[in-house]
Design a protein around this motif. Sequence first.
Motif, mmCIF file in Angstrom:
data_model
loop_
_atom_site.group_PDB
_atom_site.id
_atom_site.type_symbol
_atom_site.label_atom_id
_atom_site.label_comp_id
_atom_site.label_asym_id
_atom_site.label_seq_id
_atom_site.Cartn_x
_atom_site.Cartn_y
_atom_site.Cartn_z
ATOM 1 N N ARG A 46 -13.648 -7.484 -3.081
ATOM 2 C CA ARG A 46 -12.344 -7.344 -2.412
ATOM 3 C C ARG A 46 -11.767 -8.708 -2.084
ATOM 4 N N ILE A 47 -10.461 -8.815 -2.189
ATOM 5 C CA ILE A 47 -9.809 -10.049 -1.771
ATOM 6 C C ILE A 47 -9.410 -9.924 -0.305
ATOM 7 N N PRO A 48 -9.270 -11.035 0.395
ATOM 8 C CA PRO A 48 -8.890 -10.971 1.810
ATOM 9 C C PRO A 48 -7.496 -10.376 1.986
ATOM 10 N N SER A 49 -7.199 -9.983 3.203
ATOM 11 C CA SER A 49 -5.901 -9.393 3.506
ATOM 12 C C SER A 49 -4.805 -10.445 3.448
ATOM 13 N N ALA A 50 -3.563 -9.983 3.466
ATOM 14 C CA ALA A 50 -2.420 -10.899 3.367
ATOM 15 C C ALA A 50 -2.410 -11.889 4.531
ATOM 16 N N ALA A 51 -2.714 -11.411 5.732
ATOM 17 C CA ALA A 51 -2.706 -12.308 6.895
ATOM 18 C C ALA A 51 -3.792 -13.371 6.773
ATOM 19 N N THR A 52 -4.983 -12.976 6.313
ATOM 20 C CA THR A 52 -6.083 -13.927 6.146
ATOM 21 C C THR A 52 -5.755 -14.945 5.065
ATOM 22 N N LEU A 53 -5.171 -14.509 3.974
ATOM 23 C CA LEU A 53 -4.805 -15.435 2.909
ATOM 24 C C LEU A 53 -3.721 -16.408 3.362
ATOM 25 N N THR A 54 -2.800 -15.930 4.179
ATOM 26 C CA THR A 54 -1.754 -16.825 4.690
ATOM 27 C C THR A 54 -2.368 -17.946 5.523
ATOM 28 N N GLU A 55 -3.374 -17.601 6.329
ATOM 29 C CA GLU A 55 -4.058 -18.623 7.124
ATOM 30 C C GLU A 55 -4.773 -19.632 6.235
ATOM 31 N N ALA A 56 -5.145 -19.203 5.032
ATOM 32 C CA ALA A 56 -5.826 -20.101 4.094
ATOM 33 C C ALA A 56 -4.836 -20.911 3.260
ATOM 34 N N LEU A 83 -5.290 -2.836 -5.294
ATOM 35 C CA LEU A 83 -4.909 -4.195 -4.933
ATOM 36 C C LEU A 83 -4.110 -4.217 -3.632
ATOM 37 N N MET A 84 -3.150 -3.305 -3.494
ATOM 38 C CA MET A 84 -2.336 -3.287 -2.276
ATOM 39 C C MET A 84 -3.174 -2.909 -1.061
ATOM 40 N N ASP A 85 -4.180 -2.077 -1.239
ATOM 41 C CA ASP A 85 -5.081 -1.761 -0.136
ATOM 42 C C ASP A 85 -5.875 -2.993 0.279
ATOM 43 N N ASN A 86 -6.265 -3.810 -0.698
ATOM 44 C CA ASN A 86 -6.949 -5.075 -0.378
ATOM 45 C C ASN A 86 -6.066 -5.962 0.486
ATOM 46 N N LEU A 87 -4.813 -6.065 0.124
ATOM 47 C CA LEU A 87 -3.896 -6.966 0.822
ATOM 48 C C LEU A 87 -3.478 -6.443 2.191
ATOM 49 N N ILE A 88 -3.473 -5.123 2.353
ATOM 50 C CA ILE A 88 -2.981 -4.528 3.592
ATOM 51 C C ILE A 88 -4.131 -3.824 4.296
ATOM 52 N N ASP A 89 -4.616 -4.447 5.359
ATOM 53 C CA ASP A 89 -5.662 -3.851 6.182
ATOM 54 C C ASP A 89 -5.097 -3.270 7.472
ATOM 55 N N THR A 90 -4.156 -3.984 8.063
ATOM 56 C CA THR A 90 -3.632 -3.588 9.371
ATOM 57 C C THR A 90 -2.109 -3.677 9.373
ATOM 58 N N GLU A 119 1.958 0.974 11.425
ATOM 59 C CA GLU A 119 0.644 1.615 11.400
ATOM 60 C C GLU A 119 0.568 2.670 10.298
ATOM 61 N N ASP A 120 1.634 3.478 10.162
ATOM 62 C CA ASP A 120 1.631 4.507 9.126
ATOM 63 C C ASP A 120 1.649 3.888 7.731
ATOM 64 N N ALA A 121 2.359 2.773 7.576
ATOM 65 C CA ALA A 121 2.418 2.109 6.273
ATOM 66 C C ALA A 121 1.044 1.564 5.885
ATOM 67 N N SER A 122 0.338 0.954 6.838
ATOM 68 C CA SER A 122 -1.000 0.437 6.518
ATOM 69 C C SER A 122 -1.956 1.582 6.212
ATOM 70 N N LYS A 123 -1.821 2.707 6.926
ATOM 71 C CA LYS A 123 -2.674 3.865 6.653
ATOM 72 C C LYS A 123 -2.366 4.448 5.275
ATOM 73 N N PHE A 124 -1.098 4.426 4.885
ATOM 74 C CA PHE A 124 -0.712 4.906 3.557
ATOM 75 C C PHE A 124 -1.473 4.150 2.474
ATOM 76 N N PHE A 125 -1.493 2.830 2.543
ATOM 77 C CA PHE A 125 -2.187 2.038 1.527
ATOM 78 C C PHE A 125 -3.706 2.178 1.653
ATOM 79 N N ASN A 126 -4.227 2.279 2.874
ATOM 80 C CA ASN A 126 -5.674 2.346 3.074
ATOM 81 C C ASN A 126 -6.270 3.643 2.557
ATOM 82 N N LEU A 167 -4.823 5.691 0.141
ATOM 83 C CA LEU A 167 -4.207 6.162 -1.095
ATOM 84 C C LEU A 167 -5.211 6.411 -2.216
ATOM 85 N N TYR A 168 -6.164 5.504 -2.394
ATOM 86 C CA TYR A 168 -7.036 5.659 -3.562
ATOM 87 C C TYR A 168 -8.442 6.148 -3.199
ATOM 88 N N ASP A 169 -8.588 6.739 -2.016
ATOM 89 C CA ASP A 169 -9.889 7.308 -1.642
ATOM 90 C C ASP A 169 -10.330 8.344 -2.669
#
Length: 467
Positions: A276-286, A353-360, A380-387, A389-391
Motif C-alpha cells: 500500500r502507498i501512504p495516504s494523501a496527507a502523509t505523502l504531502t508531508e513527505a 488506488l483511491m482507497d490507498n490515498l484516502i484513509d480519513t 467522513e462519508d466520502a472517505s468511507k465510500f472509498f474505504n 468500495l473494493y471490499d
Amino acid sequence: MASGNDIEKGQVNGSDSINAERGGINVGQLKFTLNTSLWEADSPLPFSCCIFRVPEVLRRRKVQAYEPDIVSIGPLHRSADPKFKLVEKVKEWYLKCLLERPTTTITLDSLIEGMKELEREARGRYSDPRNDLDQNDFIRMLILDGCFLIELFRKARDESRQDYDDPIFNAPCMLEYLYHDLLLLENQLPWSVLKYFYDLIESGNPGAEPLSKVVIDFFRDSVADPSIFSDRKSESTPEILHIVDLIRTSLVQEHKDEPDEDPKAAPLPSNHLPQRIPSAATLTEAGVTFRIPKEPKAGSPGGCILNITFKDGVFSIPPLAIDERTDPLFRNLMAYEQCYHSCTHKITSYAVLMDNLIDTAKDVDLLCEKGIVANWLSSEDASKFFNDLYDNTTVIDFVYKRLCTRVNDYHRSAWMRRTWIRWKNKLRSDYFDTPWSTISFFAAFVLLVLTFLQTVYTIQQYRHSPN
C-alpha cells in the motif's frame, strides 16, 4: 429392504438387497440417478454469459446498491412486486403509442418475429436464464423492456417526443430512480436486442445518432460530473454487450497503460498487489504535490479518470465528482469486472488506488482543495465510500503496479530530503540571515581552518625534531 417383487422386476439384485438391509446404498439406483443428472449437466455459466447475478459476497456489503427501485429490466428481477407496477404499465403504454404512431411501419408481428430470432441468443447472455419463463413469456418481456428503453432514450433526447401525460418526465424523481435502476448489472438487456429495436424505430431517420451515443448522452445526467463519460469512437469495435458494458467502456477506453520502465525485470504475478502507498496527507508531508492534469476533461487526450501518473514527486490525478449516485455506479461496474471473463480490472484497480490515498476525512479535504475530488457528501462519508468500495473483490493485473512502486520508493527516501531541508533551513536562519552574520560565519570558518592547520604543522614539527 427391497421386496421380492422388486428383485423380480430387475430393479435391484441380491447384493443390493443385502446392502439395503445393512443400511448400505442401493448401487443400481444411485448409478441411475447420477447418470441421469450427468447426462443433463451443462456449464452453469456458459462463455456467452455477460449479465450476472451479483455474487453474494459482494451483495451483502450493500444490498441496495444492486437492487432496482422502480423498474425491472430483463428476467433476473422479473416479478409481481408492487414497486414495479407503475413502470410496467408505462412499458405497455409506450409500446401502444409506438404501434399507433401515424408514421410508423412497425407492427406487433414484426416485433415478435424479430425477437423469435434473438430469443435463444438473449437467453444465453444471462447467468440465470429463468427457464421457468417459456418462449412466449421471454419474448413478451424482451419486446416490452426493449421498446420501453429505446423510447425512453429518444424522449429524453428530444422533448417534442414527450407526451403531455408521461409520468416518467412529469415527475422529476422518476428519472433519478431510472438512472439508478438502469445501471445495475442484474437489470440489463443484451445490446443486440436494444440495437434491433433502435434500428427498427429509427429506420426512417437517416440522421439518427448511433445508439451508443444516445445511451451515453442519456446517462450523462446520472453522475455529478458528465465529462467522465467519453463518446465511443466506433459502434462495432469492441462489441457492446449491454448498457453497463458500454458505460464501463466509455470510462476506461482512453486509459493509457504506463510503459514498462525496466523490461528486464521479472514480471509480477497477475494477482499481485504491491505494498500500500501512504495516504494523501502523509505523502504531502513527505513533499509530494497533488494536482489535476493540464487537460482534465474526459473528452480530451489523456483525460480519462484512470490516467493517474506520478513523476518527480508530483501526483497527477484527473478530477472525480462524487455524490450518492457514485457508489452504486462503481459497485456495479466492479461487479461486472469480477464476473465477466473478458473484463480487465481497471475500475477495480482505480478503487484500490483511491482507497490507498484516502484513509480519513483529512485526505478527502486535501484532495478537494487540489480540485481532484468534488465532494457532494460529508468528508467522513466520502472517505468511507472509498474505504469500503473494493471490499471482497479480487484484483488481477493491477494497472498501477509501477506507479505504486515509484511512490513507495519516493516516500522511503523522503526522510533524507526532509533532514537535509531542515538542516539547510536552520543553517540559513542561524548563520546567513544578514550579510554581517554571513561574514562572521566565514571568518570563523577560516579561523578554524587556520587553527587546524597550525596544530597539524606543530605536531609534524615536534615529531621530526631531533631528540
